[in-house]
Design an enzyme around this catalytic site. Structure first.
Site, mmCIF file in Angstrom:
data_model
loop_
_atom_site.group_PDB
_atom_site.id
_atom_site.type_symbol
_atom_site.label_atom_id
_atom_site.label_comp_id
_atom_site.label_asym_id
_atom_site.label_seq_id
_atom_site.Cartn_x
_atom_site.Cartn_y
_atom_site.Cartn_z
ATOM 1 N N CYS A 1 0.628 -27.155 -15.980
ATOM 2 C CA CYS A 1 -0.047 -25.863 -16.139
ATOM 3 C C CYS A 1 0.925 -24.705 -15.946
ATOM 4 C CB CYS A 1 -1.196 -25.728 -15.146
ATOM 5 S SG CYS A 1 -2.423 -27.021 -15.274
ATOM 6 N N HIS B 1 0.818 -1.215 0.000
ATOM 7 C CA HIS B 1 0.000 0.000 0.000
ATOM 8 C C HIS B 1 0.847 1.258 0.000
ATOM 9 C CE1 HIS B 1 -3.813 -2.072 0.761
ATOM 10 N NE2 HIS B 1 -3.134 -2.876 1.557
ATOM 11 N N VAL C 1 3.601 -23.158 21.136
ATOM 12 C CA VAL C 1 3.896 -22.717 22.500
ATOM 13 C C VAL C 1 2.646 -22.904 23.363
ATOM 14 C CG1 VAL C 1 4.627 -20.796 23.954
ATOM 15 C CG2 VAL C 1 5.588 -21.058 21.654
ATOM 16 N N ARG D 1 -7.768 -11.837 9.589
ATOM 17 C CA ARG D 1 -6.896 -10.737 9.996
ATOM 18 C C ARG D 1 -7.112 -10.451 11.477
ATOM 19 N NH1 ARG D 1 -9.828 -7.428 5.433
ATOM 20 N NH2 ARG D 1 -11.106 -9.287 5.464
#
Lengths: 476, 417
Positions: A402, A50, A173, A311
């Site tokens: 491909c 960005h 952890v 997120r």
């Protein structure tokens, strides 16, 4: 052994921090609970570098985005990761949106974003031929770009391991205790001692902080779904095309990827689960409907796959980076949502400087700054190909039809530092299985090569670690 | 640079039949380029029987059917290169290929036959929502794991799509001890052969759910279940009909796509329905000297028909190399009213033989008539008790009729229900 620093989480943030710290004479371990790097938010986002005009002036997001984006081209060059400075546009469809992009422009200038300009409809159509007729203007950001987030992470960790960082995969952890020497991390691989902990655990960074009594990190998991479209429509967008942002983020974008596909998405839906990455019928429908507004010729008929990422949205709306208040040598790097990828190079340096407040950072004499470019058969000309196969015949066998990926490249991906251990790991490192047939033909070949190179049976190979088995027992 | 009269791209049933026919027609220097380690193509993993009933008049397994052609090839001096991938076909018909032993190969050929076959439509193309766990695979991939590698790809199976490979795998998995819970088919009819529905599903009590699809997949690492739903006549899921089906494997048999990357890169225009190149009656594409046959041209139901078509292409290539092939003014074919496409798309007016027009219909018809006409005149018609999309049909045009048709006119094929 006691590590100087244990970094928890091998996403793009943890990976780049590891690489940054590998410059210094420190014993660094990079702990990852999955079977590979880049398995969380890093592998499923918009892959955008960005400009830096979205975040409010004065925030960490704004500062680190602008710095990180400025660092990205050079960093990618050093790590041999494809980066493309394609620029971005925020499209306005109405007078009020035209006003809004002017606000973004002002904010961007204040944030120090280079290459910003407001363009009219004619100019917009000229630079973005497939844009909707209804678009009346746009904010152009010439400094924005695209990069593959997992390739960047793979390269960063590979480089870090080359420089002495220990990468520990499948290392979850479970608890952290403090003692006179620092910390003991109880993990799925046993106890690990470290003087300092860097919390780069993404969506789970709040849980990790809680292990040292810090409950200050407030994250909301926010799902974003995407469609990846075939390369045959990869040129429908030149720039990364945003719509005007709202309170849930930057909206649905249409963008080319560095590999030549077209990516559309993401949706933005808050959810309770940190790891529910299922796509939904409603989400997939929404992507197409909204993408059509920007680029009316986009069609889900060209989809080769869909995916979703989660997120870690911080409730304070800014990155949380700094020493933990409850535990002296525990450094949080949390809430890294968008523009996290763009900011990651700068976050790594920022974190290094914070660590430097307490730790003496002495540069290594033999730091290897660059990562050698992996062989990319598909990008070579005939002479280079002939030469390559002469040196190593494994490059003469095409495994993925491909994407034209050779057996040699797959072996390289497995043997690389912090190399591939599963089918998705091979796919992300080489693109084998990433094309139109989505591994229909080469999937079983890749399983075979993995088994051979790792010295295990074919039925021990997984798609992405854990119980993601591909095949079971022998047939009758 | 290697020099050959004919380069055949692909050593499956199509490529082998084309090469052998060209040899039989007097072509000397032929090379077959095959990307797999062995000749035979997909037949190698089709260990069930049902091949060869039309061509050999007996029922063979896939490897047996391929084996007959391999043996014939071995008795010739046709050059075969396996484990060899063709990367490019240039406009002058120079073929670039690569393998471990020879490295990069450049082959100068007078004619090229494209016989690359087809691939399965993957999950992404269907936009099924849900997880991205392991356990979701095409039926062909599952078939390879079972029949070639000898591993079980799962134990509780749902199959989406009633294409032939899916039906075959329903039986195969059952025989290997897996539980095949159902086959879901989006359409109100099956896309597979009737005999496969009887022998692979009915005989094993596996339900075929028509007008039904998978709307979501569930699981974390390995697939744990799918949600199925009924669809309306616009093929959209009907809310409220969702049903959760626990399973560890979802096999997809939802269509085949001719593998035309090379053809496209060579600049060939593809037919929008078949997804194969547009060809004349000898299967010559729009690029001079480049022929196409088998599943790369159009997806066939039976390998016997692939063989037949490939022999036409092999003969055409031979005629072309010898300078005997007619190329000139053409008439063009078009399917309407339920006829989805026709192969070949054009016929040379001065062609030297009768021409079969192959086509598929878009829906199921009972007691229908196939009508062929040109410029409003009916050329021929054929009554059919049943027409369905899963079975390829043909009509034969006499050479004597073709020669009377005006150049550039359109031959229309349609269904009269």
């Amino acid at each position: 052994m006691t590590y100087d620093v244990a970094i928890v989480g091998a996403g793009v943030v943890g990976g780049l921090i590891a690489r940054e710290l590998s410059r210094y004479e420190l014993n660094v371990a990079l702990l990852e609970k999955c079977n590979d790097v880049a398995m969380g938010t890093t592998k499923a986002n918009s892959a955008i570098v960005h400009g830096g005009f979205d975040a409010q002036n004065g925030t960490l997001k704004a500062e680190l985005n602008v710095k990180g984006t400025a660092m990205m081209p050079e960093l990618c060059k050093k790590l041999s990761v494809p980066f493309k400075n394609n620029g971005s546009i925020v499209v306005a469809f109405s007078d009020s949106e035209t006003e809004h992009i002017k606000v973004l422009y002002e904010r961007g200038v204040k944030n120090g974003v280079p290459g910003l300009s407001v363009i009219d409809q004619a100019e917009l159509r000229r630079i973005e031929p497939n844009i909707s007729d209804k678009a009346v203007g746009a904010l152009l950001c010439e400094s924005a770009g695209i990069v593959c987030p997992y390739e960047l992470t793979i390269a960063a960790v590979e480089n870090a391991v080359t420089n002495g960082v220990e990468f520990l995969r499948n290392c979850d952890v479970e608890a952290i205790t403090e003692n006179a020497d620092g910390y003991v991390l109880s993990t799925s691989l046993g106890d690990i001692n470290a003087k300092y902990i860097i919390n780069a655990a993404g969506n789970f960074s709040d849980d990790l902080a809680r292990m040292v009594g810090d409950d200050s990190i407030q994250l909301i998991p926010r799902k974003g779904e995407y469609y990846l479209l075939d390369k045959s429509v990869g040129n429908l967008a030149v720039h990364t095309i945003f719509q005007c942002p709202n309170e849930m983020g930057k909206g649905i974008l249409v963008t080319p990827t560095v590999d030549g596909n077209l990516l559309i998405g993401p949706t933005a839906v808050n959810q309770d689960s940190k790891d529910d990455t299922d796509t939904t019928p409603a989400g997939l429908k929404e992507i197409v409907e909204k993408a059509l507004k920007s680029v009316p010729v986009v069609s889900a008929r060209n989809a080769i796959t869909s995916f979703a990422g989660v997120r870690a949205h911080p409730t304070n709306d800014d990155f949380i980076i700094g020493w933990c208040e409850k535990s002296a040598n525990f450094l949080n790097v949390a809430g890294i949502e968008s523009p996290g990828l763009s900011s990651a190079p700068a976050i790594a340096v920022f974190v290094r400087d914070i660590l430097g407040e307490k730790v003496e950072l002495k540069e290594k004499a033999n730091f290897v700054e660059t990562r050698e470019e992996p062989v990319r058969f598909r990008h070579m000309n005939d002479e280079e190909r002939a030469e390559l196969i002469k040196k190593n015949p494994a490059y003469g066998r095409i495994v993925c039809r491909c994407e034209t990926i050779t057996e040699g490249e797959i072996i390289d991906a497995i043997k690389a530092p912090a190399g591939a251990r599963d089918v998705d790991g091979v796919k992300r490192r080489t693109r084998a299985g990433m094309g139109r047939c989505q591994g229909g033909f080469c999937g079983s070949k890749v399983v075979e090569i993995l088994a051979r190179e790792l010295g295990v049976n074919m039925n021990e190979i997984t798609k992405f670690g854990g119980d993601s088995k591909i095949i079971y027992e022998r047939t009758k | 640079m290697l020099n050959f009269d004919l380069a055949v791209v692909g050593g499956g049933p199509a490529g082998m039949a084309a090469a052998l026919k060209a040899r039989e027609s007097g072509i000397e220097k032929i090379i077959v380029l095959e990307r797999a380690e062995t000749l035979g193509g997909i037949l190698e993993q089709c260990i069930h029987t049902g091949f060869g009933l039309h061509y050999f008049g007996e029922e063979l397994s896939g490897p047996e059917y391929a084996g007959r052609f391999m043996k014939l090839l071995a008795d010739t001096d046709i050059v075969v290169k396996t484990d060899t991938m063709v990367l490019d076909i240039a406009s002058d018909n120079t073929v670039t290929a690569v393998n471990k032993k020879d490295g990069l190969l450049k082959i100068n050929a007078k004619a090229v036959v494209l016989a690359m076959g087809c691939r399965e439509r993957p999950r992404g193309a269907l936009s099924i929502a849900g997880c991205r766990t392991s356990g979701i695979m095409t039926a062909g991939t599952a078939q390879k794991y079972v029949n070639i590698d000898g591993y079980m790809p799962g134990h509780e199976v749902v199959i989406l799509g009633s294409g032939d490979i899916g039906l075959i795998m329903a039986r195969r998995m059952t025989l290997e001890g897996a539980k095949v819970k159902m086959v879901c088919e989006l359409m109100p009819y099956s896309g597979g052969l009737t005999r496969n529905i009887v022998q692979c599903l009915d005989d094993f009590g596996i339900p075929l759910k028509l007008s039904c699809t998978v709307v979501a997949t569930h699981g974390k690492d390995r697939l744990e279940g799918v949600t199925i739903a009924k669809v309306d006549d616009k093929l959209q899921p009907i809310p409220g009909t969702e049903e959760y089906v626990p399973c560890d494997t979802l096999m997809l048999s939802v269509g085949l796509i001719p593998e035309n990357e090379l053809s496209k890169n060579a600049g060939l225009e593809l037919d929008r329905v078949t997804n194969g190149p547009r060809v004349d009656e000898y299967r010559e594409t729009e690029q001079k000297g480049v022929f196409a046959c088998g599943n790369v041209l159009q997806v066939h139901d039976l390998v016997d028909y692939v063989t037949e078509e490939s022999q036409i292409a092999g003969l055409g290539a031979a005629k072309y190399i010898k300078g005997e092939k007619v190329t000139g003014k053409c008439v063009y074919t078009e399917g309407i009213n339920g006829v989805r496409y026709i192969v070949p798309q054009r016929i040379n007016c001065e062609t030297d033989a009768d021409v079969k027009l192959y086509f598929r219909v878009g829906a199921v018809y009972n007691n229908a008539k196939i009508v062929v006409e040109c410029n409003g005149n009916e050329i021929l018609s054929k009554k059919k008790k049943k027409l369905c999309p899963g079975e390829m049909e043909y009509v034969t045009l006499k050479q004597s009729v073709i020669s009377t048709l005006p150049a550039d006119s359109k031959i229309i094929v349609r269904v009269e229900a």
